[in-house]
Write a protein that holds these residues in place. Structure first.
Motif, PDB file in Angstrom:
ATOM      1  N   LEU A 204       0.846  -1.184   0.000  1.00 19.55           N
ATOM      2  CA  LEU A 204       0.000   0.000   0.000  1.00 19.55           C
ATOM      3  C   LEU A 204       0.884   1.237   0.000  1.00 19.55           C
ATOM      4  CD1 LEU A 204      -0.264   1.031   3.388  1.00 19.55           C
ATOM      5  CD2 LEU A 204      -1.115  -1.301   3.304  1.00 19.55           C
ATOM      6  N   THR A 205       0.302   2.355  -0.393  1.00 21.30           N
ATOM      7  CA  THR A 205       1.026   3.621  -0.471  1.00 21.30           C
ATOM      8  C   THR A 205       0.323   4.631   0.418  1.00 21.30           C
ATOM      9  OG1 THR A 205       1.720   3.134  -2.723  1.00 21.30           O
ATOM     10  CG2 THR A 205       1.840   5.431  -2.042  1.00 21.30           C
ATOM     11  N   VAL A 206       1.116   5.335   1.240  1.00 18.43           N
ATOM     12  CA  VAL A 206       0.573   6.282   2.207  1.00 18.43           C
ATOM     13  C   VAL A 206       1.428   7.542   2.203  1.00 18.43           C
ATOM     14  CG1 VAL A 206       0.088   6.646   4.666  1.00 18.43           C
ATOM     15  CG2 VAL A 206      -0.264   4.398   3.662  1.00 18.43           C
ATOM     16  N   SER A 207       0.782   8.687   2.299  1.00 18.50           N
ATOM     17  CA  SER A 207       1.482   9.965   2.421  1.00 18.50           C
ATOM     18  C   SER A 207       1.948  10.162   3.858  1.00 18.50           C
ATOM     19  CB  SER A 207       0.551  11.109   2.033  1.00 18.50           C
ATOM     20  OG  SER A 207       1.139  12.348   2.386  1.00 18.50           O
ATOM     21  N   THR A 208       3.128  10.744   4.007  1.00 20.05           N
ATOM     22  CA  THR A 208       3.635  11.058   5.347  1.00 20.05           C
ATOM     23  C   THR A 208       3.557  12.558   5.628  1.00 20.05           C
ATOM     24  OG1 THR A 208       5.936  11.295   4.625  1.00 20.05           O
ATOM     25  CG2 THR A 208       5.230   9.105   5.325  1.00 20.05           C
ATOM     26  N   GLN A 209       2.806  13.284   4.810  1.00 20.93           N
ATOM     27  CA  GLN A 209       2.703  14.745   4.955  1.00 20.93           C
ATOM     28  C   GLN A 209       2.210  15.174   6.339  1.00 20.93           C
ATOM     29  OE1 GLN A 209       4.422  15.707   1.751  1.00 20.93           O
ATOM     30  NE2 GLN A 209       3.230  17.451   2.385  1.00 20.93           N
ATOM     31  N   GLU A 210       1.311  14.390   6.928  1.00 23.21           N
ATOM     32  CA  GLU A 210       0.650  14.789   8.169  1.00 23.21           C
ATOM     33  C   GLU A 210       1.393  14.351   9.431  1.00 23.21           C
ATOM     34  OE1 GLU A 210      -1.889  16.892   8.031  1.00 23.21           O
ATOM     35  OE2 GLU A 210      -1.695  16.798   5.860  1.00 23.21           O
ATOM     36  N   GLY A 211       2.553  13.739   9.281  1.00 23.45           N
ATOM     37  CA  GLY A 211       3.343  13.361  10.443  1.00 23.45           C
ATOM     38  C   GLY A 211       3.248  11.890  10.793  1.00 23.45           C
ATOM     39  N   ILE A 212       4.052  11.498  11.773  1.00 22.39           N
ATOM     40  CA  ILE A 212       4.218  10.083  12.130  1.00 22.39           C
ATOM     41  C   ILE A 212       2.929   9.455  12.648  1.00 22.39           C
ATOM     42  CG2 ILE A 212       5.444   8.487  13.659  1.00 22.39           C
ATOM     43  CD1 ILE A 212       7.788  10.543  13.543  1.00 22.39           C
TER      44      ILE A 212
END
Length: 170
Positions: free
Chosen positions: A143-151
């Motif tokens: 799966l692919t997830v954005s890390t823009q919003e933090g850990i």
């Protein structure tokens, strides 16, 4: 569920931070694949030289061996795994591995990499990693997830998507 996960992406995407947070939440062992690199690889990257495929094959073998070794509560490995052939090499040793690709917008990525003083991977190698990256393909378990919003937000999103994958038997 005993996780066998590879948290992947370019330098600065958050692999180590997110991988460690996931391992803590899931009760699994966390391994940063940076610790598996032979000293020659570390020295080459520290000098600002990108690794070749020949440099990577032994390291990828160690990553696969770690994923397939006995971890009673599962294992999560942070590893760039930028190319499909690298992921295939890992899967050859650890066929149950699921890949979690971390994505981040370029300005934030550059900022993160610049704020890592003393790391053996210099910011100058970010462009070679971005050029090398082959995103997960639809036939790869992952799966692919954005890390823009933090850990924390990223970890929550990954756990949610993993639960959905389990629910549908993927």
């Amino acid at each position: 569920m005993k996780p066998v996960l590879v948290v992947m992406g370019v330098c600065g995407a958050g692999k180590s931070s997110v991988g460690a947070a996931l391992a803590q939440r899931m009760g699994a062992t966390f391994v940063d694949s940076d610790s598996l690199h032979p000293q020659a690889n570390v020295e080459k990257m520290a000098a600002g030289n990108p690794l070749t495929d020949e440099d990577r094959w032994p390291w990828l073998g160690l990553v696969g061996a770690e994923l397939s070794s006995n971890h009673p509560n599962g294992v999560i490995v942070a590893c760039s795994a930028l190319k499909r052939v690298y992921r295939d090499a890992i899967r050859a040793s650890a066929p149950a591995a699921t890949f979690v690709q971390l994505e981040v917008e370029l300005p934030l990525l550059q900022s993160r990499v610049a704020q890592r003083p003393g790391h053996f991977m210099p910011p100058s190698l970010l462009s070679s990693q971005l050029e090398t990256l082959e995103p997960l393909q639809s036939d790869e378990a992952g799966l692919t997830v954005s890390t823009q919003e933090g850990i924390e937000a990223t970890t929550n999103e990954i756990l949610s998507q993993l639960r959905n994958l389990q629910a549908f038997g993927s």
